[in-house]
Design a protein around this motif. Structure first.
Motif, PDB file in Angstrom:
ATOM      1  N   THR A  40       0.849  -1.246  -0.130  1.00  0.00           N
ATOM      2  CA  THR A  40      -0.111  -0.074   0.019  1.00  0.00           C
ATOM      3  C   THR A  40       0.920   1.399   0.091  1.00  0.00           C
ATOM      4  O   THR A  40       1.731   1.386   0.714  1.00  0.00           O
ATOM      5  N   ILE A  41       0.481   2.122  -1.122  1.00  0.00           N
ATOM      6  CA  ILE A  41       1.153   3.385  -1.047  1.00  0.00           C
ATOM      7  C   ILE A  41       0.240   4.438  -0.399  1.00  0.00           C
ATOM      8  O   ILE A  41      -1.149   4.557  -0.649  1.00  0.00           O
ATOM      9  N   ILE A  42       0.755   5.494   0.465  1.00  0.00           N
ATOM     10  CA  ILE A  42      -0.186   6.582   0.980  1.00  0.00           C
ATOM     11  C   ILE A  42       0.494   7.727   0.427  1.00  0.00           C
ATOM     12  O   ILE A  42       1.870   7.665   0.678  1.00  0.00           O
ATOM     13  N   ASP A  43      -0.285   8.696  -0.019  1.00  0.00           N
ATOM     14  CA  ASP A  43       0.098   9.842  -0.666  1.00  0.00           C
ATOM     15  C   ASP A  43       0.789  10.874   0.371  1.00  0.00           C
ATOM     16  O   ASP A  43       0.341  10.914   1.512  1.00  0.00           O
ATOM     17  N   ALA A  44       1.958  11.429  -0.032  1.00  0.00           N
ATOM     18  CA  ALA A  44       2.673  12.448   1.032  1.00  0.00           C
ATOM     19  C   ALA A  44       1.715  13.510   1.227  1.00  0.00           C
ATOM     20  O   ALA A  44       1.017  14.067   0.281  1.00  0.00           O
ATOM     21  N   GLY A  45       1.591  13.820   2.481  1.00  0.00           N
ATOM     22  CA  GLY A  45       0.935  14.995   2.879  1.00  0.00           C
ATOM     23  C   GLY A  45      -0.530  14.933   3.042  1.00  0.00           C
ATOM     24  O   GLY A  45      -1.286  15.739   3.394  1.00  0.00           O
ATOM     25  N   SER A  46      -0.990  13.514   2.961  1.00  0.00           N
ATOM     26  CA  SER A  46      -2.486  13.392   2.997  1.00  0.00           C
ATOM     27  C   SER A  46      -2.835  12.838   4.518  1.00  0.00           C
ATOM     28  O   SER A  46      -1.805  12.459   5.382  1.00  0.00           O
ATOM     29  N   GLU A  47      -3.781  13.078   4.798  1.00  0.00           N
ATOM     30  CA  GLU A  47      -4.608  12.652   6.237  1.00  0.00           C
ATOM     31  C   GLU A  47      -5.825  12.020   5.936  1.00  0.00           C
ATOM     32  O   GLU A  47      -6.760  12.444   5.224  1.00  0.00           O
ATOM     33  N   SER A  48      -6.264  10.828   6.490  1.00  0.00           N
ATOM     34  CA  SER A  48      -7.356  10.015   6.272  1.00  0.00           C
ATOM     35  C   SER A  48      -7.771   9.595   7.713  1.00  0.00           C
ATOM     36  O   SER A  48      -6.898   9.115   8.283  1.00  0.00           O
ATOM     37  N   LEU A  49      -9.255   9.742   7.977  1.00  0.00           N
ATOM     38  CA  LEU A  49      -9.784   9.312   9.026  1.00  0.00           C
ATOM     39  C   LEU A  49     -10.479   7.920   8.598  1.00  0.00           C
ATOM     40  O   LEU A  49     -11.183   7.709   7.766  1.00  0.00           O
TER      41      LEU A  49
END
Length: 126
Positions: A40-49
């Protein structure tokens, strides 16, 4: 025996945009293993609840820097070599300072095409 290469998954139905990144699904329910394995890749600068109401998830960070925040406000830094497990269907914030890459295991397994439906405030309705 099941053998899969990440390059073979990219751009296929097993490469799912989950909301703030990509989930490359090596194993899904149809593979019969009883769990899902993803890159899994998480985008830089992202926030997810996020909250997985029907799955438990374990994540192992292999790239990048970020954090998990519990609903009580406790922040857990996530860096290379850190593992975290959502053993009680924990609602949490996932924040990526840099691009992050996690190896994740879901139980029970994902069907394969699930993705988070993030609202404008970053909350998941998955």
């Amino acid at each position: 025996m099941i053998i899969r290469n990440l390059e073979q998954l990219v751009g296929t139905e097993r490469d799912v945009a989950w909301g703030n990144g990509q989930s490359r699904r090596f194993l899904t329910e149809s593979d019969g293993m009883g769990y899902t394995l993803t890159d899994t890749i998480i985008d830089a600068g992202s926030e997810s609840l996020l909250q997985y109401k029907n799955h438990k998830e374990t994540c192992y960070c292999i790239q990048g820097v970020g954090e998990i925040e519990d609903m009580d406000g406790t922040i857990h830094p996530i860096t290379v070599g850190i593992m975290y497990a959502l053993d009680q269907n924990d609602k949490h914030y996932l924040r990526a300072t840099t691009k992050m890459r996690l190896v994740c295991v879901f139980s029970p397994p994902l069907k394969g095409n699930e993705s988070h439906k993030l609202t404008s405030d970053g909350e998941s309705s998955y």
